[in-house]
Design a protein around this motif. Structure first.
Motif, PDB file in Angstrom:
ATOM      1  N   ALA A 284       0.928  -1.114   0.033  1.00 26.87           N
ATOM      2  CA  ALA A 284      -0.089  -0.078   0.095  1.00 26.87           C
ATOM      3  C   ALA A 284       0.904   1.335  -0.049  1.00 26.87           C
ATOM      4  O   ALA A 284       1.933   1.370   0.559  1.00 26.87           O
ATOM      5  CB  ALA A 284      -0.823  -0.034   1.115  1.00 26.87           C
ATOM      6  N   ILE A 285       0.308   2.390  -0.708  1.00 26.45           N
ATOM      7  CA  ILE A 285       0.974   3.417  -0.818  1.00 26.45           C
ATOM      8  C   ILE A 285       0.507   4.559   0.322  1.00 26.45           C
ATOM      9  O   ILE A 285      -0.718   4.836   0.211  1.00 26.45           O
ATOM     10  CB  ILE A 285       0.904   4.168  -2.245  1.00 26.45           C
ATOM     11  CG1 ILE A 285       1.600   3.157  -3.204  1.00 26.45           C
ATOM     12  CG2 ILE A 285       1.591   5.395  -2.263  1.00 26.45           C
ATOM     13  CD1 ILE A 285       1.433   3.481  -4.659  1.00 26.45           C
ATOM     14  N   SER A 286       1.311   5.026   1.104  1.00 26.03           N
ATOM     15  CA  SER A 286       0.809   5.938   2.151  1.00 26.03           C
ATOM     16  C   SER A 286       0.324   7.152   1.748  1.00 26.03           C
ATOM     17  O   SER A 286       0.958   7.999   0.853  1.00 26.03           O
ATOM     18  CB  SER A 286       1.990   6.065   3.075  1.00 26.03           C
ATOM     19  OG  SER A 286       1.625   6.927   4.264  1.00 26.03           O
ATOM     20  N   GLY A 287      -0.889   7.694   2.150  1.00 24.47           N
ATOM     21  CA  GLY A 287      -1.462   9.049   1.715  1.00 24.47           C
ATOM     22  C   GLY A 287      -2.095   9.003   0.209  1.00 24.47           C
ATOM     23  O   GLY A 287      -2.700  10.092  -0.012  1.00 24.47           O
ATOM     24  N   ASP A 288      -2.095   7.723  -0.311  1.00 28.25           N
ATOM     25  CA  ASP A 288      -2.777   7.506  -1.721  1.00 28.25           C
ATOM     26  C   ASP A 288      -4.268   7.238  -1.530  1.00 28.25           C
ATOM     27  O   ASP A 288      -4.510   6.198  -1.240  1.00 28.25           O
ATOM     28  CB  ASP A 288      -1.956   6.831  -2.684  1.00 28.25           C
ATOM     29  CG  ASP A 288      -2.545   7.095  -4.307  1.00 28.25           C
ATOM     30  OD1 ASP A 288      -3.459   7.407  -4.322  1.00 28.25           O
ATOM     31  OD2 ASP A 288      -1.525   6.654  -4.889  1.00 28.25           O
ATOM     32  N   GLU A 289      -5.194   8.247  -1.845  1.00 30.45           N
ATOM     33  CA  GLU A 289      -6.447   7.690  -1.588  1.00 30.45           C
ATOM     34  C   GLU A 289      -6.938   7.012  -2.628  1.00 30.45           C
ATOM     35  O   GLU A 289      -7.720   5.827  -2.408  1.00 30.45           O
ATOM     36  CB  GLU A 289      -7.489   9.075  -1.429  1.00 30.45           C
ATOM     37  CG  GLU A 289      -7.203   9.848  -0.587  1.00 30.45           C
ATOM     38  CD  GLU A 289      -8.175  11.137  -0.625  1.00 30.45           C
ATOM     39  OE1 GLU A 289      -8.811  11.278  -1.501  1.00 30.45           O
ATOM     40  OE2 GLU A 289      -8.381  12.020   0.396  1.00 30.45           O
ATOM     41  N   VAL A 290      -6.360   6.912  -4.016  1.00 26.72           N
ATOM     42  CA  VAL A 290      -7.033   5.777  -5.028  1.00 26.72           C
ATOM     43  C   VAL A 290      -6.291   4.518  -4.458  1.00 26.72           C
ATOM     44  O   VAL A 290      -7.100   3.669  -4.783  1.00 26.72           O
ATOM     45  CB  VAL A 290      -6.495   6.572  -6.152  1.00 26.72           C
ATOM     46  CG1 VAL A 290      -6.911   5.300  -7.269  1.00 26.72           C
ATOM     47  CG2 VAL A 290      -7.048   7.851  -6.527  1.00 26.72           C
ATOM     48  N   ASP A 291      -5.132   4.698  -4.251  1.00 24.15           N
ATOM     49  CA  ASP A 291      -4.617   3.430  -3.826  1.00 24.15           C
ATOM     50  C   ASP A 291      -5.344   2.561  -2.688  1.00 24.15           C
ATOM     51  O   ASP A 291      -5.708   1.345  -2.840  1.00 24.15           O
ATOM     52  CB  ASP A 291      -3.108   3.495  -3.640  1.00 24.15           C
ATOM     53  CG  ASP A 291      -2.512   1.868  -3.360  1.00 24.15           C
ATOM     54  OD1 ASP A 291      -2.144   1.447  -4.338  1.00 24.15           O
ATOM     55  OD2 ASP A 291      -2.260   1.736  -1.914  1.00 24.15           O
TER      56      ASP A 291
END
Length: 1174
Positions: A284-291
């Motif tokens: 998971a990518i931190s701070g990425d709402e789409v991810d």
């Protein structure tokens, strides 16, 4: 100054509610039925407003003598329909219409309404055309079927998908790094987009720096190779090199397939393959709402459809990512039907189900009715031994009074004569109950055994004539007289609509009709009698002459016949068609007559004259008639038809109208007649047979239909007027019509309008079709006549269906009701022109581009069902292959039936003439039956009840007798000859001749002495110089004649030589003397005496009719058939007066004369009369 008829009974109106109705016939266990009536009013319709038309006139009046409605203001005449017609034709002001020759205000209004109706027809046709041809393309422009857009994942081998589109790899070249066939075998249609090289320029939607948009394109591998992006860049050149073809179809996924695939999700219906993204970003990518949203959907919905639409549309940043994700990761779409395509398909299949269902149900029900139901209706009636209400009883106590508790008609109460005392102290018998008015002294009891009437109901056969020739009229009347129906039970009633000579004829139609009849000499030459006609202005009053006699058919039947000739008023002497008022007026002469007889309502002079002659010809009063057969003058009925129709009425008391099958007599005369054969057949055996299952035949053809005059209730305790119900007669006799809708109803299709009124008035009763009853008619043989006839029929059909569709309580419910069927018929009639155009387009389109799927073939299936099922019905109904040939002729003429005729009819909505159907010699164009130059006030035609007319008739006879005696005292007995023809002379004579004073022009006294004398025929139907009326009712003797003495031949001859003496009526409680009640051998072999009436002679009472019975057959046929050769005179009865001086003295002492009681009171009003003496 008082008017001529100021002392006539006047109509009355009241707003009081109808009184409660008591049961008439006592039902239940012990004892026989008794008659109990509550006191009710006479004409119930005077208190009940009829159901209005769609566009009713300003006022409606029940009484024919009521004044015309007052004219209203211009704004008062405007209603929603008129306003709509003005709004539709705003572009045609009155000035412009005057330029084109439409000068009258009513004609301009009719033209506006016609244009409005045509616009409605065009609008409905456009809607039908759009629904048929344009709805599918409008709602589903991409094909109308999901199969054109999608190809389901895994269905078709040798396919793979690239960027969501399906590619065919059947001709692909095998690559070293990629095996397309292995991929297709593993999962047909799987996404291989990540095997091609791509750049950021290929996805201009992806401008964000987020990982979903900036992830490298070629850092992932497939399951079959470890190399990244082994194939060349996406493009047509690459596809050509690889030999794969784009099918332009979208790869379709079901929700179940999306749930089964590990890294797939759905956004707004688009299936996204997120495996390349997850392979490139395993954590998971931190701070990425789409991810976060992608991983949340894939992890939290592993077994569902993984629809992320709502989640991504929740926030602005995530919503902005949707275009890029759908372009870069597209693998296909959810395989679903678009909403528009779904609606179009749903409508198409629903229409298919409804239309095909109606067609199949109509076909099945028509077969069931033709095979099973109709056969039961023609069976001979049963249970005729039961006791029921007598025909002499008025419906709902219409004749209730203190002195008449049984509610019987006044003409059926000879023993109810109460003594009245005059001012001079002398007593007389009431004239209203004189026995001289009765024929054969029919029963006065309120109950009667149906065995007296038998299986053959009294039936009047109405033949309406206009301009027909001798062959047509004679063929029609002869076919009626030749039916195997007893002559004593049928009356031929011919109405000649004016003094008219048909086109190409040398003799007028009235002369033809009268010449065909063997006139009864007792009636002499008739005088014109007034009546209220159907017309406006001066045309609302008319006069007619009534000829009475018998018609002798080719097979020996001698049928009672009356011919009513409408001769017109004196002011019409110079007109081309004097007396002509239309077919509806001819029918209303009969309907008004029987309505007034049924209710004992006020009669016109014509009604009273018909009453007397029908009573004499038939042997019963007219209230015994229960059915009416209406036949056109160019129709020939089959011998069994009349019996079948009456049996049908017997079987079901709820049947109020029944029609038979009409066949074309001149089918091979021309191509015009050839195209009508199939149309006539299918309209009866398909349309009317189906409607008969519901009991709602919408049109009983006027050329051959039977109506019930009145019906007994199910409990046999009262009568229900049907055809003569005042509401029906009142609405059918409207003279003042104001709108185009009313004119199309009343002036064009009388037969259909009468059926409409009856269904509206009695929605629970039945109009049916009886295929066993048949007739033949002459169809139009030229196209101009056919065009004129169908114009009237089509326009009348449209306007009558508009009325019937508003009747909510017809049989059935929703789509399975007659109301829905009527609505479909109305729409189908209006859209006939567009329907035939669409049919032609469908056939041509199917030839050019044959259907490839079931959905494309649906319209052809409907067309085949509509045209093919009737052909099957013909084969299984008639078993005649020749009708298939007639059907082919009809199909070739479909453009004429469905386009030419309807379009011509719609544009002539404002044409109310009969056109070319019936031509009159010297006529240029038919006109309506009105005269707007005069105002009708209803005072010139007297309307009086029967008892009032009868009093005047008896007064007239007594005055003529007094005048004769005065003339004899002055000039001797020979002044009038041996006898004056009225049966009043002192001695009988061998031969009877009519004198000048017995002319039918009225009394020898002036109008000052007898105000009603000029309105009454001067003949005497009870003249003993003529044979008595037939015994119409089969008598059942109530007395024992076993001890009577049998007369020998010599004794019988002596009695016949000396004649019969009839005495006056006796009190009902008197005893009998059996030795005077011995029947002769002739009577014993033919029939018994009537038991209802008893007569007194020198203090002795005998049982029998007033006049001696003439020999008849067991079926009570008139004596003229059975007892004498054709052309010879009747067996004459001796004088009914006093034969010797002793008897004369006794009669004078008892104050009796040859015609009944002699009274010193010449007024006829009785001793309590306070008014002006005559």
């Amino acid at each position: 100054m008082p008017g001529k008829y100021d002392d006539a009974p006047l109509p009355f109106t009241s707003t009081a509610p109808l009184p409660t109705r008591r049961q008439t016939l006592k039902s239940g266990g012990g004892g026989g039925g008794t008659l109990k009536r509550g006191k009710t009013l006479t004409r119930p319709e005077r208190h009940v407003a009829p159901v209005p038309l769609i566009a009713p006139p300003p006022t409606q009046s029940f009484s024919p003598s009521s004044p015309l409605p007052e004219s209203r203001s211009f704004m008062g005449d405007l209603d929603w329909w008129r306003l709509w017609s003005y709004a539709t034709t705003w572009w045609a002001p009155p000035v412009v219409l005057k330029w084109f020759g439409i000068k009258e205000k009513q004609s301009r209004q009719a033209w506006r309404e016609k244009v409005t109706l045509c616009w409605i027809a065009i609008l409905l046709g456009g809607i039908v055309g759009f629904v048929t041809m344009g709805l599918q393309k409008a709602l589903c422009p991409d094909g109308g079927n999901a199969g054109y857009l999608y190809e389901r994942l895994g269905e078709n081998e040798l396919t793979l998908s690239i960027s969501g589109y399906v590619f065919n790899i059947s001709t692909s070249k095998t690559q070293e790094t990629v095996d397309f066939y292995a991929l297709s075998k593993q999962m047909p249609g799987q996404d291989i987009t990540n095997l091609f090289q791509r750049t950021a320029s290929d996805y201009p939607q992806c401008t964000s720096t987020a990982k979903y948009a900036s992830t490298p394109y070629c850092n992932s591998t497939t399951t079959t190779t470890n190399s990244s992006c082994p194939l060349a860049k996406l493009g047509d050149s690459t596809y050509s090199t690889l030999a794969i073809q784009n099918t332009s179809k979208i790869e379709g996924y079901s929700w179940e397939q999306v749930a089964a695939l590990e890294d797939y999700l759905v956004i707004d219906g688009m299936v996204l393959n997120m495996k390349p993204y997850l392979d490139a970003n395993p954590t998971a990518i931190s701070g990425d709402e789409v991810d976060k949203a992608i991983r949340q959907v894939l992890n939290n919905q592993p077994t569902s459809g993984k629809d992320a639409t709502r989640l991504f549309y929740h926030r602005k940043a995530m919503q902005d990512s949707i275009p890029c994700m759908q372009a870069r990761y597209a693998a296909g779409r959810i395989d679903k039907v678009a909403p528009g395509c779904f609606v179009a398909s749903l409508f198409l299949y629903t229409s298919l189900g409804v239309i095909l269902g109606v067609v199949l149900v109509r076909f099945a029900m028509a077969c069931i009715f033709n095979w099973f139901m109709s056969a039961k209706l023609v069976r001979p009636p049963k249970d005729l031994a039961r006791t029921a209400i007598s025909p002499a009883v008025m419906p709902e106590g219409a004749n209730m009074s203190v002195h008449n508790r049984t509610g019987t008609a006044p003409w059926s109460n000879p023993n109810n004569s109460s003594k009245q005392k005059l001012k001079n102290g002398k007593k007389i018998n009431g004239l209203n109950t004189s026995s001289t008015t009765l024929v054969n002294n029919q029963s006065t009891e309120p109950l009667i055994s149906l065995a007296k009437i038998g299986a053959e109901l009294f039936t009047v056969c109405l033949v309406t004539c206009y301009s027909e020739g001798e062959d047509s009229v004679k063929g029609t009347i002869d076919s009626i007289a030749s039916t195997n129906y007893s002559d004593s039970r049928k009356l031929i009633w011919v109405v000649c609509d004016g003094m008219i000579t048909g086109h190409g004829e040398k003799v007028s139609t009235p002369d033809i009709c009268v010449s065909l009849m063997d006139a009864d000499p007792r009636f002499g030459n008739p005088m014109p009698m007034g009546y209220i006609a159907v017309g406006s202005g001066a045309k609302r009053e008319n006069r007619a002459m009534v000829y009475a006699g018998h018609y002798v058919s080719k097979n020996g039947h001698r049928t009672p016949t009356i011919v009513v000739v409408k001769c017109g008023m004196p002011s019409e002497a110079r007109d081309k068609k004097p007396g002509n008022r239309g077919k509806r007026d001819s029918q209303l002469i009969l309907m008004n007559f029987f309505s007034r007889v049924t209710y004992n309502d006020r009669m016109s002079p014509l009604d009273f004259d018909i009453f007397r002659k029908v009573q004499t010809l038939m042997g019963v009063t007219p209230d015994y008639f229960e059915t009416c057969l209406m036949v056109d003058a160019d129709t020939k009925i089959y011998p069994d038809s009349l019996r079948y129709l009456v049996n049908c009425m017997h079987q079901d008391n709820m049947i109020m109208g029944v029609c038979g099958e009409t066949r074309i007599a001149n089918k091979r005369q021309s191509w015009v007649t050839a195209i009508q054969v199939y149309e006539y057949f299918i309209s009866h055996h398909h349309v009317k047979a189906f409607e008969s299952v519901f009991g709602g035949v919408t049109c009983l053809p006027g050329c051959f239909s039977m109506y019930r005059i009145k019906a007994r209730k199910d409990t046999d305790n009262d009568w229900v007027p049907i055809l003569v119900k005042p509401e029906i007669v009142s609405e059918y006799s409207q003279s003042e019509v104001h709108t185009l809708h009313q004119k199309n109803l009343l002036l064009l299709g009388e037969d259909r309008f009468l059926s409409t009124i009856m269904l509206r008035t009695f929605p629970r009763r039945k109009n049916i079709f009886l295929p066993q009853a048949k007739c033949r008619t002459v169809a139009p043989d030229t196209f101009s006549v056919l065009l004129s006839q169908r114009r009237r029929w089509i326009n009348s059909t449209v306007h009558n269906l508009m009325e019937l569709v508003r009747v909510r309580n017809l049989c059935g419910t929703f789509c399975f009701s007659m109301q829905f069927v009527v609505f479909m018929d109305l729409v189908g009639t209006v859209v006939l022109p567009i329907a035939i155009c669409l049919t032609g387009a469908l056939i041509i389109n199917s030839i050019i581009d044959p259907p490839n799927s079931f959905q494309e073939a649906i319209p052809l299936m409907l067309l085949g069902a509509v045209l093919g099922l009737p052909a099957i019905l013909i084969l299984i109904t008639t078993r005649k292959v020749i009708y298939i040939a007639w059907m082919i002729c009809y199909l070739f003429a479909l453009p004429i039936w469905n386009f030419v005729l309807p379009v011509y009819s719609f544009w002539h909505f404002d044409d109310f003439s009969w056109g070319e159907t019936r031509r009159v010699e010297g006529e240029v164009r038919s006109k309506a039956h009105d005269d707007k130059t005069a105002v009708f006030d209803g005072t010139t035609v007297p309307l009086r009840r029967w008892e009032d007319w009868e009093k005047s008739r008896l007064r007239k006879l007594r005055r003529d007798e007094k005048k004769r005696r005065e003339m004899e005292r002055q000039f001797g007995a020979g002044f009038h000859g041996d006898n004056d023809g009225l049966g009043l002379g002192p001695t009988p004579r061998a031969a009877w001749t009519r004198s000048d004073y017995e002319s039918d022009s009225g009394s020898v006294f002036g109008s000052e002495e007898d105000v009603w004398g000029a309105e009454i025929g001067g003949y005497n139907e009870n003249n003993p110089a003529f044979p008595p009326p037939p015994i119409a009712l089969s008598q059942q003797s109530h007395h024992d004649h076993s001890q009577g003495q049998t007369l020998g031949q010599d004794e019988m001859a002596a009695i016949l030589d000396s004649g019969f003496d009839d005495g006056p009526p006796h009190p009902p409680q008197s005893s009998f003397r059996n030795e005077r009640n011995v029947p002769s051998p002739l009577h014993r072999h033919q029939h018994d005496y009537s038991p209802q009436m008893r007569y007194q002679t020198n203090g002795d009472y005998i049982s029998g009719p007033k006049t001696p019975d003439m020999p008849t057959t067991g079926d009570s046929v008139s004596s003229s058939i059975e007892s004498r050769p054709q052309g010879s005179g009747h067996a004459k009865k001796r004088s009914g007066g006093v034969n010797n001086q002793k008897a004369r003295a006794q009669a004078q002492a008892q104050n009796y004369g040859p015609l009944g009681p002699l009274e010193d009171d010449d007024t006829g009003w009785g001793g309590d009369f306070k008014g002006r003496r005559l």
